[in-house]
Design a protein around this motif. Structure first.
Motif, PDB file in Angstrom:
ATOM      1  N   SER A  80      50.712 112.137 -44.279  1.00  0.00           N
ATOM      2  CA  SER A  80      49.542 111.653 -44.574  1.00  0.00           C
ATOM      3  C   SER A  80      48.403 112.311 -43.698  1.00  0.00           C
ATOM      4  O   SER A  80      48.671 112.792 -42.594  1.00  0.00           O
ATOM      5  CB  SER A  80      49.479 110.003 -43.935  1.00  0.00           C
ATOM      6  N   ALA A  81      47.295 112.480 -44.300  1.00  0.00           N
ATOM      7  CA  ALA A  81      46.219 113.106 -43.433  1.00  0.00           C
ATOM      8  C   ALA A  81      45.107 112.671 -43.971  1.00  0.00           C
ATOM      9  O   ALA A  81      44.674 111.917 -44.964  1.00  0.00           O
ATOM     10  CB  ALA A  81      46.318 114.616 -43.938  1.00  0.00           C
ATOM     11  N   GLU A  82      43.967 113.039 -43.314  1.00  0.00           N
ATOM     12  CA  GLU A  82      42.480 112.616 -43.601  1.00  0.00           C
ATOM     13  C   GLU A  82      41.638 113.987 -43.574  1.00  0.00           C
ATOM     14  O   GLU A  82      41.891 114.625 -42.599  1.00  0.00           O
ATOM     15  CB  GLU A  82      42.016 111.334 -42.236  1.00  0.00           C
ATOM     16  N   GLY A  83      40.655 113.975 -44.442  1.00  0.00           N
ATOM     17  CA  GLY A  83      39.714 115.178 -44.314  1.00  0.00           C
ATOM     18  C   GLY A  83      38.828 115.094 -45.422  1.00  0.00           C
ATOM     19  O   GLY A  83      38.651 114.090 -46.242  1.00  0.00           O
ATOM     20  N   TRP A  84      38.029 116.301 -45.512  1.00  0.00           N
ATOM     21  CA  TRP A  84      36.941 116.394 -46.605  1.00  0.00           C
ATOM     22  C   TRP A  84      37.377 116.758 -47.601  1.00  0.00           C
ATOM     23  O   TRP A  84      38.254 117.786 -47.817  1.00  0.00           O
ATOM     24  CB  TRP A  84      35.827 117.212 -45.877  1.00  0.00           C
ATOM     25  N   ARG A  85      37.009 116.295 -48.919  1.00  0.00           N
ATOM     26  CA  ARG A  85      37.356 116.671 -50.220  1.00  0.00           C
ATOM     27  C   ARG A  85      36.129 117.178 -51.062  1.00  0.00           C
ATOM     28  O   ARG A  85      35.138 116.602 -50.650  1.00  0.00           O
ATOM     29  CB  ARG A  85      38.448 115.971 -50.824  1.00  0.00           C
ATOM     30  N   PHE A  95      46.161 121.742 -57.268  1.00  0.00           N
ATOM     31  CA  PHE A  95      45.431 120.654 -56.742  1.00  0.00           C
ATOM     32  C   PHE A  95      44.658 121.210 -55.525  1.00  0.00           C
ATOM     33  O   PHE A  95      43.444 120.327 -54.988  1.00  0.00           O
ATOM     34  CB  PHE A  95      46.424 119.300 -56.120  1.00  0.00           C
ATOM     35  N   GLY A  96      44.700 122.392 -55.082  1.00  0.00           N
ATOM     36  CA  GLY A  96      43.862 122.931 -54.155  1.00  0.00           C
ATOM     37  C   GLY A  96      42.417 123.044 -54.499  1.00  0.00           C
ATOM     38  O   GLY A  96      41.574 123.275 -53.482  1.00  0.00           O
ATOM     39  N   ARG A  97      41.990 122.894 -55.806  1.00  0.00           N
ATOM     40  CA  ARG A  97      40.607 122.919 -56.090  1.00  0.00           C
ATOM     41  C   ARG A  97      39.917 121.805 -55.656  1.00  0.00           C
ATOM     42  O   ARG A  97      38.790 121.705 -55.562  1.00  0.00           O
ATOM     43  CB  ARG A  97      40.592 122.924 -57.714  1.00  0.00           C
ATOM     44  N   PHE A  98      40.610 120.667 -55.010  1.00  0.00           N
ATOM     45  CA  PHE A  98      39.969 119.484 -54.358  1.00  0.00           C
ATOM     46  C   PHE A  98      39.597 119.706 -53.092  1.00  0.00           C
ATOM     47  O   PHE A  98      38.910 118.966 -52.405  1.00  0.00           O
ATOM     48  CB  PHE A  98      40.684 118.095 -54.594  1.00  0.00           C
ATOM     49  N   TYR A  99      39.728 120.898 -52.379  1.00  0.00           N
ATOM     50  CA  TYR A  99      39.761 121.187 -50.891  1.00  0.00           C
ATOM     51  C   TYR A  99      38.215 122.143 -50.780  1.00  0.00           C
ATOM     52  O   TYR A  99      37.980 122.657 -51.514  1.00  0.00           O
ATOM     53  CB  TYR A  99      40.720 121.583 -50.363  1.00  0.00           C
ATOM     54  N   LEU A 100      37.905 121.735 -49.661  1.00  0.00           N
ATOM     55  CA  LEU A 100      36.755 122.757 -49.223  1.00  0.00           C
ATOM     56  C   LEU A 100      37.428 124.202 -48.962  1.00  0.00           C
ATOM     57  O   LEU A 100      38.452 124.465 -48.810  1.00  0.00           O
ATOM     58  CB  LEU A 100      36.269 122.109 -47.738  1.00  0.00           C
TER      59      LEU A 100
END
Length: 384
Positions: free
Chosen positions: A90-95, A62-67
């Motif tokens: 829980s977190a918030e960030g750019w994907r 699932f790391g493929r969805f991260y910057l």
């Protein structure tokens, strides 16, 4: 009419209930991960938000969805460890979507346990890009409104002071001119008079800057083509700063005109470029850029947006710490040595921009550079 037996069976069977529930969720990406972070299931909401079909994702990490920067820093693994340790994360960030476009995500990760053994994780992702952008626009509008209110108060005081100081300096200057005719050939007296006259001239300049800052000046407002004004000003700006700093432009096409005082806009631009060149004294680039932006109107009704033509001056200088940047537009605040700055430069720019119905945005990063943007309301075409 009673539901068919097959439907009743699907709704009472536990596994069928779970499948129907997951498949019916369209506004959340909901999927399972194994203990290592490999995707094991994929719901329609995940396909809609991230753009991948199930057969493209299942079996991959699932790391493929991260910057890339977050992936290299081990952010996906860190979140899994946190969920396993705390029972929730829980977190918030750019994907990143399948088309490589980025979006703002709010995520929740829950560990799946059986008899104390970690079987994997449930991961829920929600696209909050629109809400995040709306909050950012609201913060910008609120900040602009606070700045406007602050400067209106200080401006009223400054107007009165500037007129009083102007009268005093005129009297002092006239007296020095008369004395210069009577001191004869005493070189020391001439030196002292010259120093006093220089100080008087500087005081007069500060008074004019103070008056400009206080928005007591009268603007000659007319439709102005911002790109045309920048192109016409560029040769003079380059001659004024013939140093190792390169001055370039990045101008957006088809900008609507703004209604402002062209001469004052040129003065504000020259002020910003002078600051940027000074910050980039060791060489580098100073960029003048224009753009068309939609922002919340600080003086409009709640949630009302309008179009602004943005004039930005970006340098590659030292940048400013957060506490300094927050005070950059305050009158009389300066980081320069005594005698090298009045602290009215950005304040003057702010006063002019506010009087034109716009606002100023300062973005800076220590060691990277500073961008000062003037946001001037676009001149809207009359409705047919």
């Amino acid at each position: 009419m009673d539901a068919p037996a097959s439907t009743r069976s699907a709704l009472t069977d536990t596994s069928q209930q779970l499948r129907l529930l997951i498949d019916s969720v369209r506004d959340h990406a909901l999927y399972l991960l194994d203990p290592e972070g490999i995707v094991c299931s994929w719901n329609p909401g995940a396909e809609r938000i991230k753009g991948y079909a199930a057969d493209e994702v299942i079996g991959t990490h699932f790391g493929r969805f991260y910057l890339p920067a977050d992936r290299d820093a081990g952010e996906p693994q860190r979140l899994l460890r946190l969920a396993a340790q705390q029972g929730h994360c829980s977190a918030e960030g750019w994907r990143v979507r399948r088309d490589r476009a980025s979006f703002r995500a709010s995520i929740v990760i829950e560990p799946v346990l059986e008899n104390g053994e970690l079987l994997g994780y449930v991961k829920i992702t929600r696209d909050i890009t629109e809400q995040w952008q709306a909050q950012r626009l609201l913060r910008d509008a609120q900040r602009a409104l606070r700045q406007t209110q602050q400067f209106e108060t200080v401006g009223r005081l400054s107007r009165g002071l500037s007129h009083e100081f102007n009268n005093l300096l005129t009297t002092i200057g006239n007296a020095l001119d008369l004395l210069a005719l009577r001191v004869g050939s005493d070189p020391r007296a001439h030196e002292l008079l010259s120093t006093a006259q220089t100080a008087t001239d500087r005081g007069a300049l500060l008074t004019r800057q103070l008056l400009a800052f206080s928005t007591g000046q009268t603007l000659i407002r007319e439709p102005v083509d911002v790109n045309e004004l920048i192109v016409e000003s560029l040769p003079g700006l380059r001659r004024a700063h013939a140093s190792g700093t390169l001055l370039g432009t990045e101008l957006a096409h088809d900008l609507p005109p703004v209604c402002t005082d062209a001469l004052q806009l040129q003065t504000a631009l020259a002020n910003l470029v002078a600051n940027a060149v000074e910050a980039t004294a060791d060489g580098g680039h100073v960029l003048i850029a224009t753009a068309l932006e939609h922002r919340l109107d600080p003086d409009g009704e709640a949630g009302q947006q309008r179009r602004y033509v943005t004039v930005s001056v970006r340098d590659q200088g030292r940048g400013m710490p957060v506490d300094v940047a927050e005070r950059a537009t305050e009158p009389f605040f300066t980081t320069k040595d005594i005698g090298k700055g009045s602290g009215l430069g950005l304040s003057q720019v702010f006063g002019f921009t506010t009087q034109s119905g716009g606002f100023v945005d300062v973005s800076t990063t220590p060691g990277v550079g500073t961008t000062v943007s003037l946001l001037l309301p676009a001149l809207e075409e009359p409705a047919p």
